[in-house]
Design an enzyme around this catalytic site. Structure first.
Site, PDB file in Angstrom:
ATOM      1  N   LYS A  22      15.531  13.253  20.241  1.00  9.42           N
ATOM      2  CA  LYS A  22      16.454  13.090  19.107  1.00  9.42           C
ATOM      3  C   LYS A  22      15.844  13.681  17.842  1.00  9.42           C
ATOM      4  O   LYS A  22      16.478  14.470  17.141  1.00  9.42           O
ATOM      5  CB  LYS A  22      16.737  11.598  18.883  1.00  9.42           C
ATOM      6  N   ASN A  23      14.603  13.300  17.561  1.00 10.03           N
ATOM      7  CA  ASN A  23      14.029  13.716  16.278  1.00 10.03           C
ATOM      8  C   ASN A  23      13.753  15.219  16.213  1.00 10.03           C
ATOM      9  O   ASN A  23      13.776  15.806  15.137  1.00 10.03           O
ATOM     10  CB  ASN A  23      12.750  12.927  15.983  1.00 10.03           C
ATOM     11  N   ARG A  94      19.460   9.338   7.725  1.00  4.48           N
ATOM     12  CA  ARG A  94      18.468   9.835   6.781  1.00  4.48           C
ATOM     13  C   ARG A  94      18.072  11.294   7.029  1.00  4.48           C
ATOM     14  O   ARG A  94      17.786  12.051   6.096  1.00  4.48           O
ATOM     15  CB  ARG A  94      17.259   8.907   6.934  1.00  4.48           C
ATOM     16  N   CYS A 118      18.040   3.993   8.933  1.00  4.80           N
ATOM     17  CA  CYS A 118      17.549   2.675   9.345  1.00  4.80           C
ATOM     18  C   CYS A 118      16.986   1.923   8.145  1.00  4.80           C
ATOM     19  O   CYS A 118      16.363   2.507   7.271  1.00  4.80           O
ATOM     20  CB  CYS A 118      16.412   2.828  10.352  1.00  4.80           C
ATOM     21  N   ARG A 123      11.792   4.233   2.012  1.00  5.65           N
ATOM     22  CA  ARG A 123      11.960   5.579   2.559  1.00  5.65           C
ATOM     23  C   ARG A 123      12.505   6.598   1.551  1.00  5.65           C
ATOM     24  O   ARG A 123      13.599   7.137   1.735  1.00  5.65           O
ATOM     25  CB  ARG A 123      12.834   5.536   3.818  1.00  5.65           C
ATOM     26  N   PRO A 124      11.765   6.871   0.501  1.00  2.00           N
ATOM     27  CA  PRO A 124      12.228   7.877  -0.461  1.00  2.00           C
ATOM     28  C   PRO A 124      12.092   9.301   0.092  1.00  2.00           C
ATOM     29  O   PRO A 124      11.560   9.504   1.185  1.00  2.00           O
ATOM     30  CB  PRO A 124      11.281   7.674  -1.644  1.00  2.00           C
ATOM     31  N   VAL A 125      12.582  10.290  -0.674  1.00  2.05           N
ATOM     32  CA  VAL A 125      12.476  11.695  -0.256  1.00  2.05           C
ATOM     33  C   VAL A 125      11.716  12.513  -1.299  1.00  2.05           C
ATOM     34  O   VAL A 125      11.852  13.727  -1.374  1.00  2.05           O
ATOM     35  CB  VAL A 125      13.863  12.337   0.023  1.00  2.05           C
ATOM     36  N   ASP A 126      10.886  11.833  -2.091  1.00  2.00           N
ATOM     37  CA  ASP A 126      10.181  12.511  -3.188  1.00  2.00           C
ATOM     38  C   ASP A 126       9.276  13.648  -2.702  1.00  2.00           C
ATOM     39  O   ASP A 126       9.145  14.671  -3.369  1.00  2.00           O
ATOM     40  CB  ASP A 126       9.375  11.490  -4.014  1.00  2.00           C
ATOM     41  N   LEU A 127       8.683  13.495  -1.516  1.00  2.00           N
ATOM     42  CA  LEU A 127       7.784  14.553  -1.037  1.00  2.00           C
ATOM     43  C   LEU A 127       8.558  15.836  -0.720  1.00  2.00           C
ATOM     44  O   LEU A 127       8.079  16.942  -0.969  1.00  2.00           O
ATOM     45  CB  LEU A 127       7.017  14.112   0.218  1.00  2.00           C
ATOM     46  N   ASP A 308       7.333   4.536  15.938  1.00  2.00           N
ATOM     47  CA  ASP A 308       8.592   4.382  16.677  1.00  2.00           C
ATOM     48  C   ASP A 308       8.416   3.708  18.046  1.00  2.00           C
ATOM     49  O   ASP A 308       9.401   3.488  18.749  1.00  2.00           O
ATOM     50  CB  ASP A 308       9.267   5.756  16.875  1.00  2.00           C
ATOM     51  N   ILE A 330       2.980   2.882   8.659  1.00  2.00           N
ATOM     52  CA  ILE A 330       3.867   3.969   8.223  1.00  2.00           C
ATOM     53  C   ILE A 330       5.018   3.429   7.365  1.00  2.00           C
ATOM     54  O   ILE A 330       5.318   3.975   6.315  1.00  2.00           O
ATOM     55  CB  ILE A 330       4.448   4.750   9.436  1.00  2.00           C
ATOM     56  N   ARG A 400      22.457   5.372  18.539  1.00  2.00           N
ATOM     57  CA  ARG A 400      21.932   6.445  17.700  1.00  2.00           C
ATOM     58  C   ARG A 400      20.813   7.202  18.419  1.00  2.00           C
ATOM     59  O   ARG A 400      20.600   8.380  18.159  1.00  2.00           O
ATOM     60  CB  ARG A 400      21.373   5.876  16.390  1.00  2.00           C
TER      61      ARG A 400
HETATM   62  C1  UD1 Z   1      10.492  10.628  11.041  1.00  2.00           C
HETATM   63  C2  UD1 Z   1      11.278  10.176  12.243  1.00  2.00           C
HETATM   64  C3  UD1 Z   1      11.186   8.656  12.398  1.00  2.00           C
HETATM   65  C4  UD1 Z   1       9.717   8.235  12.428  1.00  2.00           C
HETATM   66  C5  UD1 Z   1       8.960   8.803  11.231  1.00  2.00           C
HETATM   67  C6  UD1 Z   1       7.468   8.520  11.282  1.00  2.00           C
HETATM   68  C7  UD1 Z   1      13.077  11.783  12.342  1.00  2.00           C
HETATM   69  C8  UD1 Z   1      14.537  12.052  12.219  1.00  2.00           C
HETATM   70  N1  UD1 Z   1      12.668  10.544  12.075  1.00  2.00           N
HETATM   71  O1  UD1 Z   1      11.095  10.032   9.905  1.00  2.00           O
HETATM   72  O2  UD1 Z   1      11.831   8.286  13.622  1.00  2.00           O
HETATM   73  O3  UD1 Z   1       9.654   6.823  12.375  1.00  2.00           O
HETATM   74  O4  UD1 Z   1       9.135  10.222  11.170  1.00  2.00           O
HETATM   75  O5  UD1 Z   1       6.929   9.018  12.463  1.00  2.00           O
HETATM   76  O6  UD1 Z   1      12.315  12.645  12.737  1.00  2.00           O
HETATM   77  N2  UD1 Z   1       7.848   9.024   2.533  1.00  2.00           N
HETATM   78  C9  UD1 Z   1       7.827   9.046   1.160  1.00  2.00           C
HETATM   79  N3  UD1 Z   1       8.398  10.121   0.530  1.00  2.00           N
HETATM   80  C10 UD1 Z   1       8.995  11.139   1.212  1.00  2.00           C
HETATM   81  C11 UD1 Z   1       8.992  11.107   2.622  1.00  2.00           C
HETATM   82  C12 UD1 Z   1       8.411  10.036   3.255  1.00  2.00           C
HETATM   83  O7  UD1 Z   1       7.311   8.151   0.523  1.00  2.00           O
HETATM   84  O8  UD1 Z   1       9.496  12.064   0.573  1.00  2.00           O
HETATM   85  C13 UD1 Z   1       7.202   7.891   3.244  1.00  2.00           C
HETATM   86  C14 UD1 Z   1       8.166   7.105   4.108  1.00  2.00           C
HETATM   87  O9  UD1 Z   1       8.820   6.109   3.348  1.00  2.00           O
HETATM   88  C15 UD1 Z   1       7.226   6.549   5.144  1.00  2.00           C
HETATM   89  C16 UD1 Z   1       6.203   7.656   5.342  1.00  2.00           C
HETATM   90  O10 UD1 Z   1       6.295   8.461   4.183  1.00  2.00           O
HETATM   91  O11 UD1 Z   1       6.582   5.402   4.656  1.00  2.00           O
HETATM   92  C17 UD1 Z   1       6.402   8.551   6.545  1.00  2.00           C
HETATM   93  O12 UD1 Z   1       7.740   8.972   6.593  1.00  2.00           O
HETATM   94  P1  UD1 Z   1       8.200  10.332   7.281  1.00  2.00           P
HETATM   95  O13 UD1 Z   1       7.100  10.826   8.152  1.00  2.00           O
HETATM   96  O14 UD1 Z   1       8.729  11.231   6.243  1.00  2.00           O
HETATM   97  O15 UD1 Z   1       9.390   9.825   8.185  1.00  2.00           O
HETATM   98  P2  UD1 Z   1      10.765  10.546   8.453  1.00  2.00           P
HETATM   99  O16 UD1 Z   1      10.578  12.020   8.487  1.00  2.00           O
HETATM  100  O17 UD1 Z   1      11.795   9.975   7.566  1.00  2.00           O
END
Ligand code: UD1
Length: 422
Positions: A22-23, A94, A118, A123-127, A308, A330, A400
């Site tokens: 899926k991912n 997301r 979920c 779970r922000p997207v700042d990075l 996961d 995580i 999902r």
């Molecule tokens: C992906 C997977 C999810 C898995 C996760 C960690 C997909 C669709 N989903 O999620 O199933 O649980 O990897 O292996 O592939 N973070 C920030 N800012 C950001 C991005 C992330 O603070 O801009 C934090 C997140 O809140 C979290 C950590 O970084 O605490 C890791 O998240 P990330 O690896 O980005 O997870 P996803 O890509 O969302």
């Protein structure tokens, strides 16, 4: 809403086919937005998250056809006719944020609603956003949307992530393929899904080196072409079903499984007393004795123990001999399955990001509620070995990420059925 009823039914035996990841599929699909030419994915999983991504891509002007019962996705983005990823679709998933990098790289602008997904922490997207800024984009956060512009195109840059993010690595990698000059992604995620994405992008003509390591280097090109690419095996579905014979006894072969996808997980299974044997068709799993031993688990980015699989591993450890400590590094708030497992007789104490599980001889079936994707399947696993019936509600979470879960588990002798909610 449907429910799943699981009845503890003793040892399992047989084979379970593992689907495409899926991912991986959720990051390969937006890659279609990078090219005018067709991108075809084979070995695609049939899941509601994949349908959501199809809807999102179609709303942007891509053509997406699910062929061969959904296992082949034929996509084409001759033009992007709409650069606004609307909240109505994005809020469901997301991973929708992954359309931002490709649209910005190809056409120099995009608007994407801030995502949902979920409920496992903030779970922000700042990075993701910081990476695009480093590549020269102007970003504006207004009305719940990211408005991104790079009129002269993105420029190659050094993107140094303060911590590992799978999604931010994927988004940056896709964007960098069409940026001017060289992008170096430091502290990149090393997950197999990243390697799969890089392999697909390379087939499309991208110049990428270093995927699977902490530094990925991308030399931008003017345009990308089409490709056909098989989606890598789902290591989380694999690990989930590996736990079924570990919990219930018996012996199950996971078709398409490879140890390299689940190395740290296999090490923990070995410590707990479970054998994992590589076969020509996949992985065969059986436990060495009637009981498993307690083990401590800390979730980490790949190649560490995957977050996961934490909920599913907890289901196993509920009936292990001794005390196990699970540390979730995580995501905050990723122990929502614990109160449900406690309803089934488990002894779990959660303090912040640490759960201490004291093994009990047996769990008892109970009505329980799925709270997120991986939590929901952990309740099914727990129910497989519990006394009596476990009734799992809110199973839409399961749809999902797990295709044909009832059929796959029935195929190895589990007593499980899906019913309409009364
Ligand atoms: C992906 C997977 C999810 C898995 C996760 C960690 C997909 C669709 N989903 O999620 O199933 O649980 O990897 O292996 O592939 N973070 C920030 N800012 C950001 C991005 C992330 O603070 O801009 C934090 C997140 O809140 C979290 C950590 O970084 O605490 C890791 O998240 P990330 O690896 O980005 O997870 P996803 O890509 O969302």
């Amino acid at each position: 809403m449907d429910q799943i009823i699981v009845t503890g039914n003793g040892p399992l035996s047989g084979q379970i086919p593992i689907a495409g990841a899926k991912n991986a599929c959720l990051t390969l699909m937006p890659a279609t937005l990078l090219s005018e030419e067709p991108l075809t994915l084979t070995n695609a999983p049939r899941l509601s998250d994949i349908s959501t991504m199809s809807d999102l891509l179609q709303s942007l002007g891509a053509e997406v056809a699910a062929l061969q019962d959904g296992q082949v996705l034929a996509m084409s983005s001759h033009t992007i006719s709409n650069h606004n990823a609307h909240y109505d679709i994005v809020r469901k998933m997301r991973a929708s944020i992954l359309v931002l990098g490709p649209m910005l790289a190809r056409d120099g602008y995009a608007e994407v609603s801030l995502p949902g997904g979920c409920a496992i922490g903030a779970r922000p997207v700042d990075l993701h956003l910081r990476a695009f800024e480093a590549m020269g984009a102007d970003l504006d956060l207004r009305d719940g949307y990211v408005h991104a512009k790079a009129p002269g195109g993105l420029k190659g840059a050094v993107v140094d992530f303060p911590f590992v993010s799978v999604g931010a690595t994927e988004n940056t990698l896709m964007a960098a393929t069409l940026a001017k000059g060289t992008t170096e992604i430091r502290n990149a995620a090393r997950e197999p899904e990243i390697v799969d994405l890089a392999e697909c992008l390379r087939k499309m003509g991208a110049q990428i080196e270093g995927e699977g390591t902490g530094t990925i280097t991308v030399q931008g090109v003017d345009r990308l072409g089409g490709a056909t690419h098989p989606v890598v095996t789902d290591r989380i579905e694999l690990g989930t079903y590996m736990l079924a014979p570990a919990i219930c006894g018996g012996e199950v072969e996971l078709l398409g499984g490879r140890k390299a996808l689940v190395g740290a997980f296999c090490d923990k299974l070995d410590e707990a007393g479970i054998d994992v044997i590589e076969t020509t068709a996949g992985l065969r799993v059986r436990r060495r004795a009637d009981h498993v031993s307690a083990v401590d688990v800390t979730t980490e980015p790949f190649p560490g123990f995957p977050t996961d699989l934490q909920a599913q591993m907890m289901a196993l450890l509920c009936t292990a001999d001794g005390v196990s400590v699970l540390e979730e590094k995580i995501f905050e708030n990723r122990f929502m399955h614990a109160p449900e497992l406690i309803r089934m007789g488990a002894r779990i104490d959660v303090q912040g990001g640490t759960a201490t599980v004291t093994g009990v001889p047996k769990l008892r079936g109970a009505p329980v509620m799925a709270t997120d994707l991986r939590a929901s399947v952990s309740l099914i696993l727990a129910g497989l070995a519990a006394e009596g019936d476990t009734v799992v509600s809110r199973v839409y979470h399961l749809d999902r990420g797990y295709e044909r879960v009832v059929a796959k588990l029935r195929g190895v002798g589990a007593k499980i059925e899906r019913v309409k909610d009364q």
